[in-house]
Design a protein around this motif. Structure first.
Motif, PDB file in Angstrom:
ATOM      1  N   SER A 192      91.078  16.630  20.565  1.00 20.36           N
ATOM      2  CA  SER A 192      90.212  16.136  21.624  1.00 20.36           C
ATOM      3  C   SER A 192      89.829  14.676  21.375  1.00 20.36           C
ATOM      4  N   THR A 193      89.744  13.916  22.490  1.00 18.68           N
ATOM      5  CA  THR A 193      89.298  12.519  22.394  1.00 18.68           C
ATOM      6  C   THR A 193      87.820  12.375  22.756  1.00 18.68           C
ATOM      7  N   GLN A 194      87.165  13.504  23.032  1.00 13.46           N
ATOM      8  CA  GLN A 194      85.749  13.471  23.365  1.00 13.46           C
ATOM      9  C   GLN A 194      84.930  13.083  22.138  1.00 13.46           C
ATOM     10  N   GLN A 195      83.928  12.242  22.372  1.00 13.10           N
ATOM     11  CA  GLN A 195      83.078  11.793  21.276  1.00 13.10           C
ATOM     12  C   GLN A 195      81.922  12.783  21.088  1.00 13.10           C
TER      13      GLN A 195
ATOM     14  N   MET B  93      90.508  13.995  11.016  1.00 12.57           N
ATOM     15  CA  MET B  93      89.701  13.565  12.161  1.00 12.57           C
ATOM     16  C   MET B  93      88.999  12.257  11.818  1.00 12.57           C
ATOM     17  N   LEU B  94      89.113  11.252  12.677  1.00 15.45           N
ATOM     18  CA  LEU B  94      88.471   9.968  12.443  1.00 15.45           C
ATOM     19  C   LEU B  94      86.999  10.053  12.842  1.00 15.45           C
ATOM     20  N   VAL B  95      86.109   9.633  11.939  1.00 21.78           N
ATOM     21  CA  VAL B  95      84.673   9.708  12.217  1.00 21.78           C
ATOM     22  C   VAL B  95      83.981   8.409  11.807  1.00 21.78           C
TER      23      VAL B  95
ATOM     24  N   THR C 173      79.773  10.570  13.969  1.00 23.36           N
ATOM     25  CA  THR C 173      80.325  10.542  15.320  1.00 23.36           C
ATOM     26  C   THR C 173      81.838  10.622  15.270  1.00 23.36           C
ATOM     27  N   THR C 174      82.407  11.577  16.001  1.00 21.71           N
ATOM     28  CA  THR C 174      83.861  11.695  16.059  1.00 21.71           C
ATOM     29  C   THR C 174      84.420  10.705  17.071  1.00 21.71           C
ATOM     30  N   ASN C 175      85.716  10.416  16.952  1.00 18.94           N
ATOM     31  CA  ASN C 175      86.406   9.504  17.869  1.00 18.94           C
ATOM     32  C   ASN C 175      85.585   8.229  18.132  1.00 18.94           C
TER      33      ASN C 175
ATOM     34  N   GLY D 254      84.121   4.715  19.031  1.00 15.97           N
ATOM     35  CA  GLY D 254      84.533   3.736  20.023  1.00 15.97           C
ATOM     36  C   GLY D 254      84.115   2.334  19.633  1.00 15.97           C
TER      37      GLY D 254
END
Length: 563
Positions: A2-5, A217-219, A229-231, A233
């Motif tokens: 998922s790309t949702q933050q 997973m990038l955080v 916070t995931t994904n 920005g």
């Protein structure tokens, strides 16, 4: 993927803002079958021998790691090694083997029983339950011939995510590989938090829901706000870049003071001669806490007089002409010693620990004071001696008399119990100084286990109730003629809270050596009236989070230095 933050909120316990891939702690060692029988062709005696060898190997490995560690890491590893060599645990497991159970199942069952008993006690002893389970996993891994559980390896730096971290793992983290720590459990004064601060690693604890984070997973891990916070920005990338390009902290020049020249000596918390040398090299103006447990832990018997003299002397030698505050043995509760601690206590955190052990085991304290006195006489340090877990003025007076009888010039008391803070004036009428142990003071004031993630909000030294007790201690010191008040708990290592502590009337601050530069830099941006104004803001707050937010908003230099 998922790309949702998604953001997870916890407690930031060590400053820093980084972006990186997640690596989770590997799966734990799997449990053996309940009551599995002896291996085919083996005997109970052979299996007991194999179990004893495995426990000895695990204890030796932990002791070897402790020998190369320093400070908090060394103390943690020594305590875990002591747990690995616990004779009661081995005896219980051997009894099960004699009844026909294999070594793996026996140690698993015996350790589970011990951990369950400790967890039921709550407080400090519940913390030790995790240590027992960690040791159990290491022994079973040794029996199976597989690697012990530990920090995952990676070719690239990563954000380490876990439910919580075992003390033996936390103590050996590699800051070159681990970008930040994220745990779903734990609290602001847990092992994870303490070691993260000593290593300068960004850390967030009590972040509920982070068990959903997967490997790779990038955080964005924010140890300042306590969020993960995931994904990430553009906003998170900017914050991380700003932190990475923060203004370098000036080296501590060995003179703690406010902007108006008001002196605030910055001291170090140490646990060995090696620690003391490193702290002296970092510019520490003395030692505000010498943890004497370092020469007692991992032993079945009290160290000899000469062993103690040599151990204390190594610290005194590093600080010739400077103050070294020695805390007498703080045994009991989370630091049980086989020759001193009563393991049958129903609630050890409120039982015989610290100064109270002198009544239960007379002689240990007086022998320690004699060793401190001899070491002091052989070196040039200005030695002050204090007792932990003082609750009443009478106890403070009795300890001060013991210090004087030993030939030591300066005796004091730790303020860790709310009653001691309330009666600080009376305590200081009977001794020379006090030092606030904010870790225990917070836990006892808020009735909140420092290891429980669910209690993290309460177990925070920013709690206004705790700050009011610190203020009461300072007022008691003034009523007793202006005697010195220090802080040697983790609170002193928080640059923003350090300003508040000075505003509350604290004279000296003691911390891990890594905190000296950031605390010194922030203190030099405020004068005493400003520190008192910020202390008043914190005292009037309704919660720890509000107190922290109000004070940090008035200290822009925190962002400048990435604190």
């Amino acid at each position: 993927m998922s790309t949702q933050q998604v953001s997870y909120h916890g407690v930031g316990v060590s400053a820093g803002r980084v972006i990186g891939p997640v690596l989770r702690m590997p799966d734990p060692i799997t449990a053996p079958a309940d009551g599995a029988p002896l291996p085919e062709g083996s005997t109970a005696d052979a299996e007991i021998e194999r179990l004893a060898a495995a426990t000895q190997s695990v204890a030796a490995a932990l002791k070897a790691r402790a020998a190369t560690a320093t400070g908090d890491a060394q103390a943690v590893l020594k305590a875990t090694a002591l747990m690995a060599s616990d004779r009661t645990l081995l005896k219980s497991a051997s009894k099960l083997v004699s009844g026909g159970t294999c070594a793996e199942s026996a140690i698993w069952e015996a350790a589970d029983a011990v951990a369950t008993q400790l967890a039921a006690l709550g407080g400090y002893m519940a913390e030790r339950a995790g240590d027992v389970l960690d040791v159990r996993a290491r022994i079973v891994a040794e029996l199976r011939g597989v690697p012990a559980p530990g920090i995952p390896d990676s070719d690239v730096p990563f954000v380490l995510a876990a439910v919580d971290l075992a003390p033996a793992d936390t103590a050996t983290l590699d800051p070159a590989k681990v970008l930040a720590l994220v745990t779903s459990d734990g609290g602001p004064q847990s092992h994870t938090a303490i070691i993260a601060r000593s290593l300068g690693l960004p850390a967030i604890v009590a972040a509920a829901g982070t068990t959903a984070l997967d490997d790779g997973m990038l955080v964005f891990a924010d140890g300042i706000s306590g969020t993960v916070t995931t994904n990430p920005g553009a906003e998170q990338e900017h914050l991380a870049a700003t932190y990475a390009n923060r203004e370098p902290l000036p080296d501590f020049d060995g003179n703690g003071m406010l902007a108006d020249g008001h002196l605030v000596p910055l001291l170090a918390n140490v646990g060995s001669g090696t620690d003391a040398q490193a702290a002296a090299a970092a510019g520490a103006q003395g030692v505000g806490l010498l943890r004497t447990e370092f020469c007692f832990l991992g032993r079945d018997a009290e160290p000899t007089h000469q062993e103690q003299v040599a151990a204390y002397g190594a610290v005194f030698e590093a600080f010739a002409g400077k103050k070294v505050v020695v805390r007498t043995l703080d045994a009991g509760a989370d630091k049980p010693l086989p020759f001193l601690t009563d393991t049958t206590e129903p609630n050890p955190a409120l039982g015989v620990r610290g100064y109270r052990t002198d009544a239960a085991s007379p002689g240990v304290l007086s022998r320690q004071l004699a060793a401190i006195a001899q070491a002091a006489g052989e070196h040039q340090a200005e030695v002050w001696t204090m007792a932990p877990m003082i609750s009443t003025p009478a106890e403070a007076g009795a300890f001060a008399a013991m210090v004087a009888e030993a030939g030591l010039p300066t005796g004091g008391a730790m303020i860790e119990v709310p009653s001691a803070a309330v009666l600080a004036g009376g305590i200081l009428s009977r001794c020379d100084f006090v030092s606030l142990g904010t870790n225990d003071l917070t836990q006892y004031t808020m009735a909140a286990d420092r290891q429980l993630g669910a209690m993290a909000e309460l177990n925070d030294p920013w709690q206004p109730a705790v700050l009011h007790l610190i203020k009461a201690t300072s007022e008691g010191a003034r009523s007793a003629g202006g005697k010195p008040v220090g802080v040697c708990g983790e609170a002193a290592a928080d640059p923003a809270l350090a300003v508040v502590l000075v505003g509350l009337g604290v004279n000296t601050l003691s911390m891990n050596k890594r905190a000296l530069s950031p605390v010194a830099a922030v203190l030099r941006t405020v004068d005493l009236p400003a520190a008192r104004r910020l202390a008043a803001l914190a005292l009037d707050a309704d919660s720890a989070s509000e107190a922290r937010r109000l004070v940090r908003a008035e200290l822009p230099e925190l962002d400048r230095f990435g604190l």
